[in-house]
Design an enzyme around this catalytic site. Sequence first.
Site, PDB file in Angstrom:
ATOM      1  N   GLU A  44      -4.064  -8.221 -15.163  1.00  0.00           N
ATOM      2  CA  GLU A  44      -4.104  -7.830 -13.756  1.00  0.00           C
ATOM      3  C   GLU A  44      -5.036  -6.630 -13.545  1.00  0.00           C
ATOM      4  O   GLU A  44      -4.960  -5.646 -14.273  1.00  0.00           O
ATOM      5  CB  GLU A  44      -2.689  -7.482 -13.282  1.00  0.00           C
ATOM      6  CG  GLU A  44      -2.599  -7.153 -11.802  1.00  0.00           C
ATOM      7  CD  GLU A  44      -1.194  -6.766 -11.366  1.00  0.00           C
ATOM      8  OE1 GLU A  44      -0.928  -6.783 -10.154  1.00  0.00           O
ATOM      9  OE2 GLU A  44      -0.364  -6.441 -12.248  1.00  0.00           O
ATOM     10  N   LYS A 117      -1.703 -12.137  -4.251  1.00  0.00           N
ATOM     11  CA  LYS A 117      -0.355 -11.774  -4.678  1.00  0.00           C
ATOM     12  C   LYS A 117       0.596 -11.728  -3.487  1.00  0.00           C
ATOM     13  O   LYS A 117       0.359 -11.023  -2.501  1.00  0.00           O
ATOM     14  CB  LYS A 117      -0.413 -10.413  -5.383  1.00  0.00           C
ATOM     15  CG  LYS A 117       0.881  -9.970  -6.050  1.00  0.00           C
ATOM     16  CD  LYS A 117       0.615  -8.698  -6.851  1.00  0.00           C
ATOM     17  CE  LYS A 117       1.841  -8.199  -7.578  1.00  0.00           C
ATOM     18  NZ  LYS A 117       1.545  -7.029  -8.425  1.00  0.00           N
ATOM     19  N   CYS A 154       1.880 -10.763 -11.638  1.00  0.00           N
ATOM     20  CA  CYS A 154       2.794  -9.681 -12.007  1.00  0.00           C
ATOM     21  C   CYS A 154       4.152  -9.744 -11.292  1.00  0.00           C
ATOM     22  O   CYS A 154       5.021 -10.482 -11.699  1.00  0.00           O
ATOM     23  CB  CYS A 154       2.112  -8.334 -11.817  1.00  0.00           C
ATOM     24  SG  CYS A 154       2.888  -6.995 -12.772  1.00  0.00           S
TER      25      CYS A 154
END
Length: 292
Positions: A44, A117, A154
Amino acid sequence: MSEKLTVGLLQRECSKDPATNLAGTVEAIREAAERGAQIVCLEELFRSQYFCREENGDNFDLAEPIPGPTTEALSKLARQLDIVIVASIFERRAAGLYHNTAAVLDANGALLGLYRKMHIPDDPLYYEKFYFTPGDLGFPNFDTRYGRIGVLVCWDQWYPEGARLSSLRGANILFYPTAIGWHPSEKAEFGAAQLDAWRTIQRSHAIANGIFVAAVNRVGFEGPADSGLEFWGSSFVADPFGQLIAESPTNKEEILIAECDPRRMEEVRRNWPFLRDRRTDAYAPLLERWLG
């Protein structure tokens, strides 16, 4: 994905210089390709240290458009090496509008699409809500030369809904670019349990969906000694029954290579038919925030 697929995960330590990080990543991608990787996933926000440890407006200068310099460089590399690259980028969509975005570049260099995300954390040393607008593209899949993949990022790891939706759209493997680590003051007491929980929740996505899961994390210590983060590495690939078929250490860089055989998906799903037995008629309450 009808044939075996080889994936490469780049578990790297990031410097403060974006150019240095990009150059090192390019060399690592080349090595992964030489070792047989067909899809390479980066950690990431690989071009910088994890800047979300603090709320600092100057860090917005790290963002870039997509397409932009990073995707252009990696597109040429993907085309040259005949590989797919999953790259996590701090995206500048417009003035004042930024995303934590994964770009998927196909083996011909084409930008197949983006995943922005969806779940944005706000915890001590993870002040992501200051920087990132929540994603607005849902949970897309990407039809790469080597198979259909899903990409989440994540904090998405902790939510089974995203993994399920990506799986139901036919992904063969879920990639999770990641930046997660220990607070120095917590490691001794909670560190082992935190790492175990992180690994377990992602293995559960593999089991529940009968799918391969690949998580790639950074390593190294970033920030002040008493208030930084020690990233715990431990990148891994789990098979559709949650078994680890490859895993990296907690404390050093590694190019992790793993082979994924789609026949394993067929075998597991036949014997553990969770998708068959889902009660789709009974799940509407999941759309509510709370049912108490």
